[in-house]
Design a protein around this motif. Structure first.
Motif: not given
Length: 163
Positions: A90-93, A97-106, A57-60, A20-26
């Motif tokens: 699950i909520a924090q996960l 994952l949403a944080w990357s979109f907020i910071f990098f995309q938006m 490591t953190l996702y593992l 999941l983390g890799a998909l968001v990173g991509f």
């Protein structure tokens, strides 16, 4: 005691979260390779490759946490606690994952800073509440908590110098 079910759940939990983390990173790579490369960053900002290593490591570790909580047999004394922990995890996960979109995309940098404060709070609650149920699971989240505190600093630095 580890059962067959536990052995089946382990790779499912451990491997699904880094995926999941890799998909968001991509998905957020254009923002990372775009505006972020020219943003003013703290001298403490690690090289880009470190983020991939740290987050893998953190996702593992989050996968290990999930496995430890999911594999617990529901019982009268801890089932409500287990359900709460799973829901909060699950909520924090999802928020993580949403944080990357907020910071990098938006590029909503101050929103991302506030978002991390919420994530730090959620992970802190998870650690505290999980420790009562499963010490190893709780300890698996301590590096995530520490990294998020560092990420708060890094994000605030970028936001402060960006606007």
């Amino acid at each position: 005691m580890i059962t067959r079910r536990d052995l089946f759940l382990l790779p499912a939990c451990i491997l699904s979260l880094p995926l999941l983390g890799a998909l968001v990173g991509f998905a957020t790579r254009p923002g990372v390779d775009g505006w972020y490369q020219t943003a003013v960053k703290s001298a403490l900002t690690p090289p880009d490759y470190v983020f991939g290593i740290v987050w893998s490591t953190l996702y593992l570790l989050m996968g290990f946490y999930l496995w430890r909580i999911v594999r617990r047999t529901p019982d009268d004394s801890g089932d409500d606690s287990r359900r709460f922990l799973l829901r909060l995890f699950i909520a924090q996960l999802i928020a993580n994952l949403a944080w990357s979109f907020i910071f990098f995309q938006m590029q909503a940098l101050w929103l991302a800073v506030a978002w991390i404060v919420g994530l730090i709070t959620a992970v802190g609650v998870l650690i505290k509440q999980t420790y009562k149920l499963d010490r190893w699971a709780a300890l698996a989240l301590v590096p995530l908590f520490a990294w998020m505190c560092f990420a708060l600093y890094l994000s605030t630095f970028v936001a402060w110098h960006f606007t």
